[in-house]
Design an enzyme around this catalytic site. Structure first.
Site, PDB file in Angstrom:
ATOM      1  CB  ALA A   1      -0.918  -0.003   1.203  1.00 18.04           C
ATOM      2  CB  THR A   2       2.133   3.334  -1.758  1.00 18.34           C
ATOM      3  OG1 THR A   2       2.929   4.486  -1.815  1.00 18.34           O
ATOM      4  CG2 THR A   2       1.543   3.112  -3.144  1.00 18.34           C
ATOM      5  CB  THR A   3      -0.768   7.933  -1.254  1.00 15.98           C
ATOM      6  OG1 THR A   3      -1.603   7.264  -0.299  1.00 15.98           O
ATOM      7  CG2 THR A   3      -1.602   8.926  -2.025  1.00 15.98           C
TER       8      THR A   3
END
Lengths: 267, 260
Positions: free
Chosen positions: A46-48
């Site tokens: 997960a990340t942005t």
């Protein structure tokens, strides 16, 4: 002389093979074996990441956190990668696959330029990433190698920087104004939509300073609710990666520049 | 009949004569170190002769376009896969030439029922850090000549290639007498043009130890410049990017070289 056993004349092809084909021929294409059935385990994903068009080109930004389940694995990950002088790829998904994909892409563009003695076309570059994603489908189905990237590149024919986002199977979509990917992308898309529609001016009309500020504030907002998105670690002086693609090539903002903006306008 | 050693040697000699004849008219190529990197230079009328091989390696070649293309692709594939599997820092011209290309050329040259490569190549590699630049000439039979100091020969900051041995020798002699350490690109290009001219004059002439006068060189250079296109490229030491290759255009170079 034994004329019967001369090698057959080669079939003509449109220039040499492309780089992934060369790697496959030599048995060094970086693909993991696909097996039947699931082997669920905690993966780093997960990340942005976000990107939008502004007056000076396309800005691409990403947080620095890499997680596996509820664990923080790394807080200095670089998810906005320079593929060539005019192309940026931002990655959300499994780093093991994503970084290798970026590496294949980078070498593909170089190999094409060197072998064909011309730059790969804009369309060709955009499609190249799509093909790599499709090649990765086996791992996506197993649930262990999903990559959902953004790609920003300068189109010399239209003389403008363009922005694309992809799904995990390789479909490519051109973004009109902005795109985001990763676990924090919901918040990011909401903010960018709001800014673009009801903000002081549309994103495309914003200048560089405004654009960087929007990117930093948006990432900070995503980190507020998404544990998998890293906020700014001011003690460790770890800031997001912010880069710009334009006709001049790629510009990277230094930690010093970002630190100043943070101190004055974000924190 | 070819099983007899004498016949084999004779066949090889014939083949050498044939290849030398084919390469005889090739336009010279000059490469030399200057302040910001290496410049490669030639004058030509037809196809491209200078090529990027990898981040810090370039090549110039004369010969049959089909053979040059095969060898260029071989070098490019080897360098690219090595750079991908390991790292760009692991791609070295010395390894590329000695372990791969030289033996391929030698095998093709000595398999007298097969076709040899009709090509002569000049490779250059930009030195990393404090390491010196490497200039390496690779012959159709796999022989290698480098700029590294040998017996009775000082280290050279240049590499040359031409259609025949006497032209190559004249260019080498000319460049050995020039002082171009740390010069600008413009000065380096002028030295390269003069060296090219010396080589070009020697292609049609009788073997000679005498270098042409500077007036002869200037006149011939001027004549040739009007009739041919300029091809030049730089491996840039000053860039912060991994890719150092930059092709220079005829339009950009012509004013620099003709304004004398």
């Amino acid at each position: 002389m034994d004329f019967a056993n001369l090698p057959a004349a080669p079939t003509a092809q449109f220039g040499p093979e492309d780089f992934p084909a060369l790697l496959r021929k030599r048995g060094i294409y970086p693909a993991l074996p696909v097996q039947a059935g699931h082997a669920p385990f905690l993966q780093t994903e997960a990340t942005t990441i976000l990107a939008f068009k502004f007056a000076g080109g396309v800005l691409v930004a990403g947080d620095r956190r890499a997680t596996a389940g509820n664990l923080v694995v790394y807080d200095r990950a670089d998810k906005v990668l320079e593929i060539d002088r005019f192309s940026l790829m931002a990655i959300a998904g499994v780093p093991a696959t994503a970084w290798e994909m970026a590496r294949v892409l980078e070498h593909s563009f170089q190999f094409y330029r060197r072998s064909q003695l011309q730059e790969m076309s804009h369309e060709g570059k955009v499609r190249a990433l799509s093909k790599l994603l499709r090649d990765n489908l086996g791992l996506v189905i197993q649930g262990v190698g999903v990559v959902v990237p953004l790609f920003a590149t300068f189109d010399p024919l239209l003389a403008t920087a363009r922005l694309y986002f992809y799904d995990a199977m390789g479909a490519q979509f051109e973004a009109a104004d902005y795109a985001a990917s990763g676990s924090g992308s919901g918040a990011v898309r909401s903010i960018l939509h709001y800014e673009n529609t009801w903000g002081a001016r549309p994103l495309r009309k914003r200048n560089e300073a405004e654009a960087v500020l929007i990117a930093l504030r948006t990432l900070e907002t995503a980190a507020e609710t998404d544990t998998a998105t890293g906020g700014v670690d001011r003690r460790g002086r770890v800031f997001p990666i912010v880069k710009i693609v334009s006709e001049k090539g790629i510009v990277t903002f230094s930690d010093k520049q970002l630190s100043k903006i943070f101190k004055e306008k974000v924190s | 009949m070819i099983e007899e050693p004498y016949r084999w040697v004779e066949a090889i000699a014939n083949r050498r004569e044939y290849i030398e004849h084919q390469l005889g008219g090739g336009s010279p190529i000059v490469a030399l170190s200057f302040k910001e990197g290496i410049v490669l230079f030639t004058l030509g009328r037809e196809r491209q002769k200078l090529f990027e091989i990898y981040d810090r390696i370039a090549m110039g070649a004369i010969g049959h376009p089909g053979d040059i293309e095969r060898l260029r692709m071989m070098a490019l594939e080897l360098a690219s896969t090595e750079g991908f599997v390991r790292s760009g820092d692991d791609v070295s011209l010395r390894r590329l030439a000695t372990y791969s290309l030289s033996s391929v050329l030698k095998t093709a040259f000595e398999q007298i029922y097969g076709a040899p490569y009709l090509a002569r190549m000049l490779f250059v590699e930009l030195g990393r850090g404090d390491l010196p630049d490497l200039f390496l000439r690779l012959e159709y039979d796999g022989a290698i000549h480098t700029n590294g100091g040998g017996f009775g020969r000082a280290f050279e900051e240049f590499g040359v290639l031409s259609g025949n041995a006497s032209s190559t020798a004249q260019m080498t002699r000319f460049l050995q007498e020039q002082n171009f350490a740390n010069v600008s690109l413009e000065k380096a290009l002028r030295v390269a043009l003069e060296a090219w001219t010396v080589g070009h004059l020697a292609l049609g002439a009788e073997d000679s130890m005498e270098l042409p006068s500077s007036a002869t060189i200037a006149l011939h250079a001027e004549e040739q410049l009007t009739a041919a296109s300029i091809e030049a490229a730089v491996l840039d030491r000053s860039t912060s990017l991994p890719v150092t290759w930059r092709l220079l255009t005829d339009a950009a170079l012509r004013p620099l070289l003709q304004s004398r």
